[in-house]
Scaffold this motif. Structure first.
Motif, PDB file in Angstrom:
ATOM      1  N   ASP A  12     -11.530 -13.972 -23.041  1.00 10.43           N
ATOM      2  CA  ASP A  12     -12.548 -13.020 -23.479  1.00 10.43           C
ATOM      3  C   ASP A  12     -12.523 -12.773 -24.983  1.00 10.43           C
ATOM      4  O   ASP A  12     -13.150 -11.828 -25.471  1.00 10.43           O
ATOM      5  CB  ASP A  12     -12.363 -11.685 -22.736  1.00 10.43           C
ATOM      6  N   GLY A  13     -11.786 -13.619 -25.714  1.00 10.73           N
ATOM      7  CA  GLY A  13     -11.644 -13.388 -27.148  1.00 10.73           C
ATOM      8  C   GLY A  13     -12.314 -14.457 -27.990  1.00 10.73           C
ATOM      9  O   GLY A  13     -12.807 -15.457 -27.465  1.00 10.73           O
ATOM     10  N   PRO A  14     -12.318 -14.253 -29.315  1.00 15.25           N
ATOM     11  CA  PRO A  14     -12.924 -15.228 -30.227  1.00 15.25           C
ATOM     12  C   PRO A  14     -11.971 -16.392 -30.517  1.00 15.25           C
ATOM     13  O   PRO A  14     -10.751 -16.267 -30.366  1.00 15.25           O
ATOM     14  CB  PRO A  14     -13.156 -14.401 -31.495  1.00 15.25           C
ATOM     15  N   TRP A  15     -12.534 -17.496 -30.928  1.00 13.78           N
ATOM     16  CA  TRP A  15     -11.710 -18.640 -31.335  1.00 13.78           C
ATOM     17  C   TRP A  15     -10.903 -18.274 -32.577  1.00 13.78           C
ATOM     18  O   TRP A  15     -11.425 -17.662 -33.504  1.00 13.78           O
ATOM     19  CB  TRP A  15     -12.590 -19.855 -31.639  1.00 13.78           C
ATOM     20  N   GLN A  16      -9.633 -18.657 -32.575  1.00 12.61           N
ATOM     21  CA  GLN A  16      -8.770 -18.522 -33.749  1.00 12.61           C
ATOM     22  C   GLN A  16      -8.497 -19.929 -34.253  1.00 12.61           C
ATOM     23  O   GLN A  16      -8.203 -20.818 -33.460  1.00 12.61           O
ATOM     24  CB  GLN A  16      -7.449 -17.849 -33.354  1.00 12.61           C
ATOM     25  N   PHE A  17      -8.588 -20.091 -35.580  1.00 10.22           N
ATOM     26  CA  PHE A  17      -8.520 -21.441 -36.131  1.00 10.22           C
ATOM     27  C   PHE A  17      -7.206 -21.752 -36.823  1.00 10.22           C
ATOM     28  O   PHE A  17      -6.529 -20.857 -37.328  1.00 10.22           O
ATOM     29  CB  PHE A  17      -9.688 -21.673 -37.089  1.00 10.22           C
ATOM     30  N   ASP A  18      -6.877 -23.039 -36.829  1.00 12.83           N
ATOM     31  CA  ASP A  18      -5.715 -23.544 -37.560  1.00 12.83           C
ATOM     32  C   ASP A  18      -5.865 -23.153 -39.024  1.00 12.83           C
ATOM     33  O   ASP A  18      -6.849 -23.505 -39.662  1.00 12.83           O
ATOM     34  CB  ASP A  18      -5.700 -25.078 -37.403  1.00 12.83           C
TER      35      ASP A  18
END
Ligand SMILES: [Zn+2]
Length: 188
Positions: free
Chosen positions: A172-178
């Motif tokens: 249910d969360g946003p994408w977190q990026f490298d």
């Protein structure tokens, strides 16, 4: 829209994997056999680690029923099966967790090989993007669990055996990026 962002949009359309069950002996026998073996471990970590040993990684058609995992004398399932079974183990132990997804930058030859295998098994290859592949994972505390490699990892930027984690998110969360600068070359 190209590259990673397009792949993530494609992955967002893939439903969370949840095992289905025919209300019959075919599924009850397989499900019972799986949990009888997994619950023999006193340690939750050992039970989680044994999931991909008991269920070998390979294509499955969704929606998957328990009896679909049986192939001759072995069980076979993808990371969605592994994640769903691992989630059941955590739930039985009342350990808080959430389901999640990772986008892995993998070797192009590996992706081509997987696509061929999944196509041959008439399973959906929507999990194989143009840049990254979709992989189901679990969030437990402040760590991530890879249910197919049976290892803990910290999050985006980590190298798993199947590829580098370019993006990750809880269901249910946003994408977190490298955060590494070298990762941004695949962004549009
Ligand atoms: Zn069945």
């Amino acid at each position: 829209m190209t590259g990673l962002v397009a792949d993530l949009k494609q992955f967002d359309g893939i439903g969370l994997s949840r095992m289905a069950s025919h209300a019959k002996q075919c599924c009850q026998a397989v499900r019972h056999g799986v949990f009888a073996r997994l619950t023999q471990y006193a340690d939750v970590g050992a039970a989680l680690a044994s999931v991909p040993v008991l269920i070998r990684w390979g294509p499955v058609r969704w929606p998957a029923h328990w009896c679909d995992l049986a192939h001759q004398d072995e069980l076979r399932g993808d990371c969605g099966v592994h994640a769903d079974v691992a989630a059941s183990i955590l739930a039985r132990e009342a350990i808080p967790y959430s389901r999640g997804r990772a986008a892995l930058l993998t070797a192009p030859l590996a992706a081509a090989h997987w696509r061929a295998s999944w196509n041959e098994a008439q399973s959906s290859d929507a999990w194989i993007g143009r840049t990254v592949v979709h992989h189901e994972v679990l969030r437990v505390g402040n760590r991530w669990w890879d249910p197919s490699e049976a290892r803990w990892f910290a999050g985006a930027g980590v190298h798993l055996a199947s590829g580098r984690v370019l993006a990750i998110r809880e269901e249910d969360g946003p994408w977190q990026f490298d955060p590494a600068p070298s990762a941004t070359h695949v962004l549009p």
